[in-house]
Motif scaffolding. Sequence first.
Motif, mmCIF file in Angstrom:
data_model
loop_
_atom_site.group_PDB
_atom_site.id
_atom_site.type_symbol
_atom_site.label_atom_id
_atom_site.label_comp_id
_atom_site.label_asym_id
_atom_site.label_seq_id
_atom_site.Cartn_x
_atom_site.Cartn_y
_atom_site.Cartn_z
ATOM 1 N N UNK A 105 0.830 -1.223 0.000
ATOM 2 C CA UNK A 105 0.000 0.000 0.000
ATOM 3 C C UNK A 105 0.862 1.270 0.000
ATOM 4 N N UNK A 106 2.068 1.144 -0.559
ATOM 5 C CA UNK A 106 2.942 2.318 -0.607
ATOM 6 C C UNK A 106 2.845 3.050 -1.937
ATOM 7 N N UNK A 107 1.674 2.997 -2.568
ATOM 8 C CA UNK A 107 1.470 3.736 -3.820
ATOM 9 C C UNK A 107 2.471 3.296 -4.865
ATOM 10 N N UNK A 108 3.058 4.278 -5.587
ATOM 11 C CA UNK A 108 3.966 3.920 -6.677
ATOM 12 C C UNK A 108 5.245 3.227 -6.197
ATOM 13 N N UNK A 109 5.532 3.302 -4.892
ATOM 14 C CA UNK A 109 6.734 2.606 -4.396
ATOM 15 C C UNK A 109 6.525 1.094 -4.346
ATOM 16 N N UNK A 110 5.250 0.649 -4.359
ATOM 17 C CA UNK A 110 4.967 -0.798 -4.342
ATOM 18 C C UNK A 110 5.042 -1.333 -5.765
ATOM 19 N N UNK A 111 5.907 -2.332 -5.973
ATOM 20 C CA UNK A 111 6.098 -2.846 -7.342
ATOM 21 C C UNK A 111 5.764 -4.336 -7.405
ATOM 22 N N UNK A 112 4.774 -4.661 -8.260
ATOM 23 C CA UNK A 112 4.276 -6.043 -8.336
ATOM 24 C C UNK A 112 5.394 -7.022 -8.684
ATOM 25 N N UNK A 113 6.364 -6.578 -9.507
ATOM 26 C CA UNK A 113 7.406 -7.534 -9.926
ATOM 27 C C UNK A 113 8.302 -7.916 -8.745
ATOM 28 N N UNK A 114 8.397 -7.018 -7.757
ATOM 29 C CA UNK A 114 9.188 -7.367 -6.579
ATOM 30 C C UNK A 114 8.493 -8.448 -5.762
ATOM 31 N N UNK A 115 7.153 -8.379 -5.701
ATOM 32 C CA UNK A 115 6.415 -9.421 -4.971
ATOM 33 C C UNK A 115 6.678 -10.790 -5.613
ATOM 34 N N UNK A 116 6.769 -10.819 -6.941
ATOM 35 C CA UNK A 116 7.093 -12.100 -7.612
ATOM 36 C C UNK A 116 8.485 -12.568 -7.216
ATOM 37 N N UNK A 117 9.402 -11.612 -7.139
ATOM 38 C CA UNK A 117 10.767 -11.948 -6.703
ATOM 39 C C UNK A 117 10.757 -12.525 -5.291
ATOM 40 N N UNK A 118 9.923 -11.922 -4.422
ATOM 41 C CA UNK A 118 9.869 -12.391 -3.024
ATOM 42 C C UNK A 118 9.456 -13.861 -2.983
ATOM 43 N N UNK A 119 8.438 -14.201 -3.810
ATOM 44 C CA UNK A 119 7.977 -15.609 -3.822
ATOM 45 C C UNK A 119 9.105 -16.525 -4.287
ATOM 46 N N UNK A 120 9.842 -16.079 -5.315
ATOM 47 C CA UNK A 120 10.963 -16.909 -5.803
ATOM 48 C C UNK A 120 12.043 -17.029 -4.732
ATOM 49 N N UNK A 121 12.279 -15.929 -4.002
ATOM 50 C CA UNK A 121 13.302 -15.962 -2.936
ATOM 51 C C UNK A 121 12.923 -16.967 -1.849
ATOM 52 N N UNK A 122 11.652 -16.942 -1.439
ATOM 53 C CA UNK A 122 11.219 -17.842 -0.361
ATOM 54 C C UNK A 122 11.323 -19.294 -0.799
ATOM 55 N N UNK A 123 10.952 -19.532 -2.049
ATOM 56 C CA UNK A 123 11.034 -20.894 -2.576
ATOM 57 C C UNK A 123 12.487 -21.352 -2.607
ATOM 58 N N UNK A 124 13.352 -20.452 -3.033
ATOM 59 C CA UNK A 124 14.792 -20.736 -3.118
ATOM 60 C C UNK A 124 15.364 -21.072 -1.730
ATOM 61 N N UNK A 125 14.809 -20.426 -0.689
ATOM 62 C CA UNK A 125 15.264 -20.709 0.679
ATOM 63 C C UNK A 125 14.699 -22.030 1.196
ATOM 64 N N UNK A 126 13.787 -22.628 0.420
ATOM 65 C CA UNK A 126 13.218 -23.911 0.820
ATOM 66 C C UNK A 126 11.992 -23.775 1.699
ATOM 67 N N UNK A 127 11.348 -22.616 1.673
ATOM 68 C CA UNK A 127 10.186 -22.403 2.532
ATOM 69 C C UNK A 127 8.891 -22.683 1.762
ATOM 70 N N UNK A 128 7.863 -23.083 2.495
ATOM 71 C CA UNK A 128 6.531 -23.267 1.901
ATOM 72 C C UNK A 128 5.558 -22.420 2.690
ATOM 73 N N UNK A 129 4.586 -21.848 1.998
ATOM 74 C CA UNK A 129 3.685 -20.899 2.659
ATOM 75 C C UNK A 129 2.301 -20.952 2.034
#
Length: 280
Positions: A52-76
């Motif tokens: 909810x940070x307006x233009x500072x929130x970037x959808x592509x970063x959220x995709x990166x976050x999911x890839x990062x968590x998966x890479x760390x071996x986490x499930x959510x």
Amino acid sequence: MGLAMQNCTPLVTRFAPSPNGPLHLGHALSAIIAHDLARASGGRFLLRIEDIDGPRSRAELADDFRRDLEWLGLEWDEVPAQSTRLESYAAAAEALRARGLLYRCACTRKQIEAAGAVAGSDGLIYPGTCKRNPPDPAHPAAWRLDADKAGTQTGALVWEDALAGKQAVDLSVHGDVVLMRKDLPASYHLAVTLDDAADGVTLVTRGADLFAASHVHRTLQALLGLPVPRWHHHPLLTDATGQKLSKRRGSPALSDRRESGEDGRMLAQQLRLQQLSLGT
Ligand code: GLU
């Protein structure tokens, strides 16, 4: 993880990153702690994107976050992002406003600084300018929680941190926080408190830099009749100079390490061992 052993009830924990910059090692530690505590108790680990940070929130970063968590071996389990919940924030703010607990504030940061505001736990403590002199109704304004009135309505409150123990609510460390920003019917404090309740979070796990925010969140839970979770504020990772890792200081991004071919599960194991030595 030692702490989970003390609690046999299945826990619901969450990792709630804001997609305004890449995740770094500190985020990885936070996610791993929340994930492992939930898993060890047979509970659920949630991912909530706080966009909810307006233009500072970037959808592509959220995709990166999911890839990062998966890479760390986490499930959510992923719960709806904050940008989809604005109506519930507005309704809660309206309920507080109807009880006379909020007041309009048109001050800019510069004006707050010029009014001699002192530093609190999380930025400057608002000096109350617009509480004394309400701004022109035509001016764009944020809405602040009147901490004195809130404290009178709730009476004394406590909350419990799994590491630091029982805490008495002290709103003076924040002053009158913003609950609705000028551009949005919400703020971090309001959104996160409502979401943790809506998502059924029973152990709010996050870094110790947000420890003091829990005084505000506990107050909002009391005012809005929300369930009260426990908290687990873990010590922060620091860099070689002892500074906490941060997006602003350009701490190395997990996504860069992932893309360079590093083994994320191995990194997660190292962080687990490291945090055992920090006593979390
Ligand atoms: N969205 C916040 C952040 O990325 C964290 C919120 C929380 O854990 O309470 O800093």
